[in-house]
Design a protein around this motif. Structure first.
Motif, PDB file in Angstrom:
ATOM      1  N   MET A 192       0.764  -1.380   0.060  1.00  0.00           N
ATOM      2  CA  MET A 192      -0.153   0.005   0.009  1.00  0.00           C
ATOM      3  C   MET A 192       0.834   1.354  -0.136  1.00  0.00           C
ATOM      4  O   MET A 192       0.737   2.044  -0.747  1.00  0.00           O
ATOM      5  CB  MET A 192      -1.044   0.146   1.049  1.00  0.00           C
ATOM      6  CG  MET A 192      -2.486  -0.532   0.820  1.00  0.00           C
ATOM      7  SD  MET A 192      -3.037   0.118  -0.613  1.00  0.00           S
ATOM      8  CE  MET A 192      -3.889   1.609  -0.099  1.00  0.00           C
ATOM      9  N   ALA A 193       2.012   1.313   0.821  1.00  0.00           N
ATOM     10  CA  ALA A 193       2.685   2.484   0.737  1.00  0.00           C
ATOM     11  C   ALA A 193       3.243   2.724  -0.447  1.00  0.00           C
ATOM     12  O   ALA A 193       3.496   4.058  -0.924  1.00  0.00           O
ATOM     13  CB  ALA A 193       3.799   2.299   1.898  1.00  0.00           C
ATOM     14  N   VAL A 194       3.866   1.786  -1.026  1.00  0.00           N
ATOM     15  CA  VAL A 194       4.381   1.806  -2.408  1.00  0.00           C
ATOM     16  C   VAL A 194       3.518   2.276  -3.466  1.00  0.00           C
ATOM     17  O   VAL A 194       3.615   3.324  -4.276  1.00  0.00           O
ATOM     18  CB  VAL A 194       5.108   0.613  -2.878  1.00  0.00           C
ATOM     19  CG1 VAL A 194       5.582   0.850  -4.284  1.00  0.00           C
ATOM     20  CG2 VAL A 194       6.150   0.253  -2.007  1.00  0.00           C
ATOM     21  N   LEU A 195       2.331   1.829  -3.440  1.00  0.00           N
ATOM     22  CA  LEU A 195       1.088   2.038  -4.368  1.00  0.00           C
ATOM     23  C   LEU A 195       0.685   3.724  -4.374  1.00  0.00           C
ATOM     24  O   LEU A 195       0.768   4.390  -5.255  1.00  0.00           O
ATOM     25  CB  LEU A 195       0.104   1.154  -4.184  1.00  0.00           C
ATOM     26  CG  LEU A 195       0.129  -0.220  -4.676  1.00  0.00           C
ATOM     27  CD1 LEU A 195      -1.101  -0.995  -4.406  1.00  0.00           C
ATOM     28  CD2 LEU A 195       0.224  -0.205  -6.179  1.00  0.00           C
ATOM     29  N   ARG A 196       0.444   3.910  -2.967  1.00  0.00           N
ATOM     30  CA  ARG A 196       0.273   5.271  -2.641  1.00  0.00           C
ATOM     31  C   ARG A 196       1.322   6.261  -3.359  1.00  0.00           C
ATOM     32  O   ARG A 196       1.043   7.292  -3.782  1.00  0.00           O
ATOM     33  CB  ARG A 196       0.165   5.666  -1.190  1.00  0.00           C
ATOM     34  CG  ARG A 196      -1.289   5.850  -0.810  1.00  0.00           C
ATOM     35  CD  ARG A 196      -1.165   5.972   0.803  1.00  0.00           C
ATOM     36  NE  ARG A 196      -2.478   5.225   1.431  1.00  0.00           N
ATOM     37  CZ  ARG A 196      -3.477   5.129   1.250  1.00  0.00           C
ATOM     38  NH1 ARG A 196      -4.008   5.937   0.225  1.00  0.00           N
ATOM     39  NH2 ARG A 196      -4.206   4.381   1.698  1.00  0.00           N
ATOM     40  N   SER A 197       2.758   6.100  -3.113  1.00  0.00           N
ATOM     41  CA  SER A 197       3.777   6.687  -3.483  1.00  0.00           C
ATOM     42  C   SER A 197       3.611   6.849  -4.890  1.00  0.00           C
ATOM     43  O   SER A 197       3.709   8.016  -5.700  1.00  0.00           O
ATOM     44  CB  SER A 197       5.097   6.334  -2.849  1.00  0.00           C
ATOM     45  OG  SER A 197       6.152   6.717  -3.493  1.00  0.00           O
ATOM     46  N   LEU A 198       3.705   5.837  -5.637  1.00  0.00           N
ATOM     47  CA  LEU A 198       3.514   5.785  -7.335  1.00  0.00           C
ATOM     48  C   LEU A 198       2.563   6.585  -7.520  1.00  0.00           C
ATOM     49  O   LEU A 198       2.497   6.952  -8.757  1.00  0.00           O
ATOM     50  CB  LEU A 198       3.203   4.088  -7.711  1.00  0.00           C
ATOM     51  CG  LEU A 198       4.556   3.386  -7.209  1.00  0.00           C
ATOM     52  CD1 LEU A 198       4.160   1.773  -7.637  1.00  0.00           C
ATOM     53  CD2 LEU A 198       6.016   3.642  -8.040  1.00  0.00           C
ATOM     54  N   ARG A 199       1.126   6.457  -7.173  1.00  0.00           N
ATOM     55  CA  ARG A 199       0.218   7.171  -7.562  1.00  0.00           C
ATOM     56  C   ARG A 199       0.431   8.685  -7.716  1.00  0.00           C
ATOM     57  O   ARG A 199      -0.136   9.338  -8.442  1.00  0.00           O
ATOM     58  CB  ARG A 199      -0.987   6.974  -6.640  1.00  0.00           C
ATOM     59  CG  ARG A 199      -2.064   7.654  -7.054  1.00  0.00           C
ATOM     60  CD  ARG A 199      -3.228   7.120  -6.297  1.00  0.00           C
ATOM     61  NE  ARG A 199      -3.268   7.789  -4.914  1.00  0.00           N
ATOM     62  CZ  ARG A 199      -4.422   7.593  -4.130  1.00  0.00           C
ATOM     63  NH1 ARG A 199      -5.459   7.089  -4.513  1.00  0.00           N
ATOM     64  NH2 ARG A 199      -4.482   7.939  -2.628  1.00  0.00           N
ATOM     65  N   VAL A 200       1.262   9.210  -6.890  1.00  0.00           N
ATOM     66  CA  VAL A 200       1.738  10.684  -6.964  1.00  0.00           C
ATOM     67  C   VAL A 200       3.087  10.681  -7.246  1.00  0.00           C
ATOM     68  O   VAL A 200       3.859  11.069  -6.237  1.00  0.00           O
ATOM     69  CB  VAL A 200       1.289  11.286  -5.625  1.00  0.00           C
ATOM     70  CG1 VAL A 200       1.454  12.759  -5.766  1.00  0.00           C
ATOM     71  CG2 VAL A 200      -0.068  10.870  -5.079  1.00  0.00           C
ATOM     72  N   HIS A 201       3.652  10.377  -8.398  1.00  0.00           N
ATOM     73  CA  HIS A 201       4.928  10.624  -8.847  1.00  0.00           C
ATOM     74  C   HIS A 201       6.040  10.002  -7.846  1.00  0.00           C
ATOM     75  O   HIS A 201       7.325  10.480  -7.940  1.00  0.00           O
ATOM     76  CB  HIS A 201       5.218  12.085  -8.852  1.00  0.00           C
ATOM     77  CG  HIS A 201       4.326  12.942  -9.797  1.00  0.00           C
ATOM     78  ND1 HIS A 201       4.313  12.805 -11.201  1.00  0.00           N
ATOM     79  CD2 HIS A 201       3.300  13.942  -9.361  1.00  0.00           C
ATOM     80  CE1 HIS A 201       3.385  13.442 -11.640  1.00  0.00           C
ATOM     81  NE2 HIS A 201       2.528  14.070 -10.412  1.00  0.00           N
TER      82      HIS A 201
END
Ligand SMILES: Cc1ncc(COP(=O)(O)O)c(C=O)c1O
Length: 405
Positions: A240-249
């Motif tokens: 989840m943390a990686v996906l959240r980060s990937l979603r915003v650059h």
């Protein structure tokens, strides 16, 4: 009418739909809609306008409060622990494979009989899509061809790291067999549920089956917004943390320090507000689609090959796709239907391994004969929750007449 705020897929059985919950908006003669979003708008338009207005008034257009609320509601609806909304179903797949670290030299097995996005996002990262065949009856990935695709990848010196089964036309893929094969080969499974959010596979809901599941809220999807939208669904906390980060650059804890290469893949607040309103009636709409599909099946099975849903599975009927008898001129049938006021579509008239951008990628084993046959025979008929019996009858009669020649 069912309590729209409290509906869940389990709370509504097809036979519990009360006549006043589904308005036969299309009953009068006239053009038949392939997907009638207007009928849905007549049902919930007022609430929808209020929801959109609330967003305009609060002005938090990016990651506003409706986005988080939608993610929570979607998770409750499908039973997944986490939902990360995003800009569209293609980005959802892109985020999922990025979270898996997809890289050149790796191969991902995908069905050829699907929409381009399933393979496209593998190529985005320099990895190789290996096209596999599907079952003729369900249109979904054939596990035997998945095995062949893994062998093909290895023969080519590629590392087969994952598989992306697609729940085509709203029906879950053959997950028991696919998960077993993937586990045996140490491969991840990303379920492309762009067409199947709300469907069930045995005792599980779509969103809780593979390592990650992705979906689309494109307007024509069973749960569609008023533009582009998508989501990644998962039970595992770790990505989840990686996906959240990937979603915003690829943003890090310090928003001015991007810690990885990511994308701009946020869902607009306005679309989240639209989806929250549509989600209230979604279970009811799924049940209505199932009634239409059951009636179509009963009326059409002696004319064409109707889609089959294996025992224990439910479909959300994103499309109702039949197979015309071999030798029938499909374009002629479609033209006759059009002349009779019945729109149709050909999902999919060309399998991916035959399309220009994808024809140089490998195919499993010695070719994909089922995908090729299906591509020549399929015809999708109008399907939506507001298709009255009178209109269904017109469609069936028109198809019967068109097939008579
Ligand atoms: C099977 C499948 N995968 C992925 C997508 C991509 O979704 P989107 O159009 O929201 O990017 C679609 C959309 O039609 C689809 O049908």
């Amino acid at each position: 009418m069912a309590d729209e705020a409290a509906v869940s897929p389990d709370s509504i059985k097809p036979d519990s739909i009360k006549p006043d919950s589904i308005k036969p908006d299309s009953i009068e003669p006239g053009p038949i809609e392939f997907i009638d979003l207007g009928a849905q708008r007549r049902r919930i338009g007022e609430r929808m306008d209020e929801a959109i207005r609330r967003v305009v008034d609060h002005g938090r257009f990016i990651l506003g409060p409706e986005v988080g609320e939608l993610e929570q509601r979607l998770a409750e609806f499908c039973g997944a622990k986490h939902v990360l909304s995003c800009a569209n179903g293609t980005d959802a797949l892109g985020l999922a494979v990025m979270a898996k670290g997809l890289a050149p030299g790796q191969a991902v097995v995908v069905p050829s009989f699907t929409f381009a996005a399933t393979a496209e996002i593998v190529a985005w990262y320099g990895a190789t899509p290996v096209f596999a065949d599907v079952y003729a009856d369900t249109f979904n990935l054939d596990p035997a061809s998945l095995e062949a695709g893994i062998a093909t990848a290895r023969r080519l010196g590629l590392d087969p790291v994952g598989v992306i089964p697609v729940d085509l036309f709203g029906q879950p893929a053959d997950y028991d067999a696919i998960l077993e094969i993937a586990a045996a080969h140490g491969m991840w499974v990303i379920c492309d549920a762009a067409q199947s959010f709300g469907a069930t596979y045995r005792d599980r809901k779509i969103g809780t089956i593979g390592d990650l599941t992705t979906t689309s809220f494109f307007p024509a999807k069973p749960l569609g917004c008023y533009g582009d939208g998508g989501a990644v669904l998962l039970d595992d906390d770790a990505p989840m943390a990686v996906l959240r980060s990937l979603r915003v650059h690829g943003q890090g804890a310090d928003k001015y320090d991007n810690v990885r290469v990511g994308m701009n893949a946020r869902l607009d607040t306005m679309q989240a507000a639209v989806l929250l309103e549509k989600l209230r009636i979604f279970a009811d709409e799924i049940a209505a689609r199932q009634l239409v599909a059951a009636r179509y099946g009963a009326l059409l099975h002696d004319l064409v090959r109707v889609p089959e849903v294996p025992d224990g599975l439910t479909s959300v009927w994103a499309q109702y796709t039949v197979r015309l008898p071999a030798g029938v001129d499909r374009d002629r049938v479609a033209a006759r239907l059009k002349a009779a006021g019945v729109p149709t579509a050909q999902y999919y008239a060309k399998p991916l391994h035959r399309q220009t951008a994808y024809r140089d990628y490998p195919v499993a084993g010695n070719g994909l004969p089922v995908s090729e046959r299906l591509a020549a025979e399929v015809l999708s008929l109008p399907m939506h929750p507001y298709l009255s019996e009178a209109v269904q009858d017109r469609i069936v009669d028109a198809l019967r007449a068109a097939l008579r020649g």
